[in-house]
Structure formats: structure tokens, C-alpha cells
Scaffold this motif. Structure first.
Motif, mmCIF file in Angstrom:
data_model
loop_
_atom_site.group_PDB
_atom_site.id
_atom_site.type_symbol
_atom_site.label_atom_id
_atom_site.label_comp_id
_atom_site.label_asym_id
_atom_site.label_seq_id
_atom_site.Cartn_x
_atom_site.Cartn_y
_atom_site.Cartn_z
ATOM 1 N N LEU A 56 -16.683 33.277 41.027
ATOM 2 C CA LEU A 56 -16.790 31.861 41.907
ATOM 3 C C LEU A 56 -16.681 32.248 43.457
ATOM 4 O O LEU A 56 -15.743 31.646 44.065
ATOM 5 C CB LEU A 56 -16.098 30.678 41.336
ATOM 6 C CG LEU A 56 -16.431 29.984 39.992
ATOM 7 C CD1 LEU A 56 -15.303 29.148 39.493
ATOM 8 C CD2 LEU A 56 -17.708 29.230 40.260
ATOM 9 N N ASP A 58 -18.479 31.998 46.033
ATOM 10 C CA ASP A 58 -18.568 30.975 47.081
ATOM 11 C C ASP A 58 -17.715 29.866 47.288
ATOM 12 O O ASP A 58 -17.926 29.031 48.104
ATOM 13 C CB ASP A 58 -20.166 30.508 46.672
ATOM 14 C CG ASP A 58 -21.200 31.380 46.794
ATOM 15 O OD1 ASP A 58 -21.235 31.954 47.740
ATOM 16 O OD2 ASP A 58 -22.248 30.962 46.282
ATOM 17 N N PHE A 59 -16.619 29.764 46.249
ATOM 18 C CA PHE A 59 -15.680 28.657 46.419
ATOM 19 C C PHE A 59 -14.480 28.834 47.085
ATOM 20 O O PHE A 59 -13.895 30.110 46.404
ATOM 21 C CB PHE A 59 -15.832 27.874 45.177
ATOM 22 C CG PHE A 59 -17.180 27.468 44.771
ATOM 23 C CD1 PHE A 59 -17.879 26.079 45.571
ATOM 24 C CD2 PHE A 59 -17.982 28.242 44.034
ATOM 25 C CE1 PHE A 59 -19.049 26.021 45.132
ATOM 26 C CE2 PHE A 59 -19.203 27.636 43.795
ATOM 27 C CZ PHE A 59 -19.874 26.825 44.174
ATOM 28 N N THR A 61 -10.536 29.397 47.002
ATOM 29 C CA THR A 61 -9.841 29.618 45.813
ATOM 30 C C THR A 61 -8.173 29.666 46.200
ATOM 31 O O THR A 61 -8.177 30.208 47.049
ATOM 32 C CB THR A 61 -10.079 30.634 44.813
ATOM 33 O OG1 THR A 61 -11.321 30.201 44.455
ATOM 34 C CG2 THR A 61 -9.369 30.624 43.623
ATOM 35 N N SER A 72 -12.550 25.385 45.013
ATOM 36 C CA SER A 72 -13.243 24.107 45.646
ATOM 37 C C SER A 72 -12.384 23.038 46.148
ATOM 38 O O SER A 72 -11.267 23.269 46.327
ATOM 39 C CB SER A 72 -14.440 23.708 44.896
ATOM 40 O OG SER A 72 -15.348 22.819 45.634
ATOM 41 N N ASP A 73 -12.910 21.884 46.260
ATOM 42 C CA ASP A 73 -12.007 20.740 46.690
ATOM 43 C C ASP A 73 -11.005 19.904 45.511
ATOM 44 O O ASP A 73 -10.146 19.571 45.637
ATOM 45 C CB ASP A 73 -12.920 19.552 47.247
ATOM 46 C CG ASP A 73 -13.519 19.997 48.414
ATOM 47 O OD1 ASP A 73 -12.852 20.755 49.303
ATOM 48 O OD2 ASP A 73 -14.769 19.591 48.772
ATOM 49 N N ASP A 96 -17.251 18.266 42.037
ATOM 50 C CA ASP A 96 -17.112 19.411 41.774
ATOM 51 C C ASP A 96 -17.689 19.637 40.047
ATOM 52 O O ASP A 96 -17.342 20.564 39.559
ATOM 53 C CB ASP A 96 -15.878 20.123 41.748
ATOM 54 C CG ASP A 96 -15.501 20.440 43.209
ATOM 55 O OD1 ASP A 96 -16.569 21.007 43.988
ATOM 56 O OD2 ASP A 96 -14.227 20.203 43.941
ATOM 57 N N VAL A 99 -19.105 23.289 39.442
ATOM 58 C CA VAL A 99 -18.078 24.366 39.435
ATOM 59 C C VAL A 99 -17.088 24.047 38.119
ATOM 60 O O VAL A 99 -16.989 24.993 37.343
ATOM 61 C CB VAL A 99 -17.193 24.183 40.673
ATOM 62 C CG1 VAL A 99 -16.270 25.131 40.688
ATOM 63 C CG2 VAL A 99 -18.270 24.456 41.906
ATOM 64 N N ARG B 3 -21.964 27.403 55.481
ATOM 65 C CA ARG B 3 -20.626 27.938 55.167
ATOM 66 C C ARG B 3 -19.616 28.176 55.977
ATOM 67 O O ARG B 3 -19.905 27.984 57.255
ATOM 68 C CB ARG B 3 -21.187 29.504 54.863
ATOM 69 C CG ARG B 3 -21.864 29.986 53.426
ATOM 70 C CD ARG B 3 -22.165 31.047 53.646
ATOM 71 N NE ARG B 3 -23.248 31.378 52.192
ATOM 72 C CZ ARG B 3 -22.860 31.453 50.941
ATOM 73 N NH1 ARG B 3 -21.615 31.634 50.587
ATOM 74 N NH2 ARG B 3 -23.804 31.513 49.993
ATOM 75 N N THR B 8 -16.984 30.735 52.712
ATOM 76 C CA THR B 8 -17.301 29.773 51.248
ATOM 77 C C THR B 8 -18.225 28.505 51.692
ATOM 78 O O THR B 8 -18.674 28.359 52.667
ATOM 79 C CB THR B 8 -15.950 29.237 50.656
ATOM 80 O OG1 THR B 8 -15.321 28.707 51.970
ATOM 81 C CG2 THR B 8 -15.007 30.304 50.195
ATOM 82 N N ARG B 11 -20.706 21.947 50.860
ATOM 83 C CA ARG B 11 -21.513 21.221 49.981
ATOM 84 C C ARG B 11 -21.603 19.587 50.428
ATOM 85 O O ARG B 11 -20.464 19.095 50.703
ATOM 86 C CB ARG B 11 -21.184 21.450 48.462
ATOM 87 C CG ARG B 11 -21.131 22.988 48.186
ATOM 88 C CD ARG B 11 -21.273 23.213 46.778
ATOM 89 N NE ARG B 11 -19.897 22.702 46.252
ATOM 90 C CZ ARG B 11 -19.804 22.182 44.767
ATOM 91 N NH1 ARG B 11 -20.760 22.465 44.116
ATOM 92 N NH2 ARG B 11 -18.813 21.624 44.395
#
Lengths: 113, 90
Positions: A56, A58-59, A61, A72-73, A96, A99, B3, B8, B11
């Protein structure tokens, strides 16, 4: 996009809800995976953290000192158990959903045999 | 796609609003083939819905719902979609 008087205005969705007196409804999911794995819980948490970091990317951590992992959040992963068996709690808000559900399936296939 | 500085993703957030009508939700669950639904009141606006056959608890408050599902993923997604039909989305 909302109409204020005779003007059209582009405002933030959260502000729009507030302006109309509508309360946001928080939706959260929690699932727990139970499986046999020998060793300390910190070892299982480390393994999950490495897996999350590689799968993951893109998120954002975060790995806390208490062994819980946030992604993520709103996604939270907590490992508990003893030397022989572990349970992993995965919890996330609807925001989320993609995810959280992906992670739950990933951990199920990687940890539960 | 936007991003952050660390690469990251940023969204867009989707919003759900409204108060869940327990009876409508229970009726919708029944229509989806979910059986053994027990509703326990936990105060003025709160309820816990027990779905024993599906290893699931749903905690409902006026502005939040928590689906605690220890059953199959298919059950969770069915509960999610049924719930979303009973609320409003922005």
C-alpha cells in the motif's frame, strides 16, 4: 455547488452539510482475523507493517510504539494474542473502504492458512 | 491525481449523512435474506443489531454506525450496501 440567494457558490462538501444542518453519518467496519502463529505479537505486527509498506505504497502508514499500525486516514490494525495464537483486528471508516477491504483480504490470504 | 509531498495520494472524500431508521434497515436486511435479526435498544438513539447467523454486531447511534463483522466478506459487503441504501450520500 450551492445556491446562496441568487448566487451560485462552490463550497466544500463538509461546509455544505453544516450549512443545511445535516449531520455527517460516520460508518465504520471492524473485522478480526484469528490464526495460529508462534512468537511474540511484535513479530507479527512487524511482518504486517512490512507487508503494508510494500503493498500500500500510495497511502501514509504509521507504526506506533504500542504495536498498532494506521494506514491512510482511518485504517487501524492491532495485533493481540500469546506465544501460540494471534488475532489481528482491522478497522476502517467508509472513507477508506477500498484500502480497508483490500487490506483485510490481503492479511487473510497472508496470515490465515 | 493529487499527491502529498511524501508521494502518498490525496483522495476526494465522500460524505454520508442522515439518521438510520432501524425498522427500515431491518426490513431491508430481511429482504436481502438475512435471518435471525435481534435489535437491542441501548438508550435514546442507540441500538445494537445482532445477526447471530452471520457473526455480526451492528452498533447504531444517531450519527454513526459500526459494523463489527466476524463473518464472510460477502456478508459485510451486503450489510454495507444495504445500509448505504438507507442513508444519504453526497
Amino acid at each position: 455547488l450551492v445556491m446562496k440567494g441568487s448566487k451560485l457558490q462552490l463550497i466544500d462538501a463538509a461546509d455544505a452539510l453544516q450549512d443545511f444542518g445535516l449531520a455527517e453519518h460516520q460508518l465504520r467496519f471492524t473485522s478480526t482475523l484469528a490464526f495460529d502463529e508462534e512468537g511474540p505479537t511484535t513479530e507479527t505486527a512487524d511482518k504486517i507493517y512490512q507487508l503494508v509498506k510494500s503493498q500500500l505504497k500510495d497511502f501514509p502508514t504509521h507504526y506506533s510504539s504500542d504495536g498498532s499500525i494506521t494506514i491512510s486516514d482511518s485504517v487501524l490494525v492491532q495485533v493481540s494474542g500469546d506465544e501460540e495464537s494471534k488475532s489481528v483486528l482491522v478497522s476502517w471508516s467508509y472513507q477508506d473502504e477500498d484500502v480497508g477491504s483490500y487490506l483485510l483480504q490481503l492479511l487473510k490470504s497472508e496470515l490465515v492458512t | 491525481t493529487k499527491r502529498r509531498a511524501d508521494g502518498t495520494l490525496i483522495r476526494p472524500k465522500s460524505y454520508i449523512w442522515g439518521k438510520l431508521n432501524i425498522q427500515s434497515f431491518v426490513d431491508a436486511l430481511t429482504k436481502q435474506g438475512i435471518t435471525d435479526i435481534k435489535v437491542e435498544s441501548t438508550g435514546e438513539d442507540g441500538s445494537i443489531i445482532h445477526l447471530s447467523n452471520d457473526d455480526t454486531l451492528i452498533q447504531v447511534e444517531s450519527d454513526s454506525t459500526h459494523i463489527i463483522c466476524e463473518g464472510e466478506e460477502a456478508v459485510r459487503t451486503k450489510l454495507r450496501d444495504t445500509l448505504l441504501k438507507c442513508l444519504h450520500k453526497l
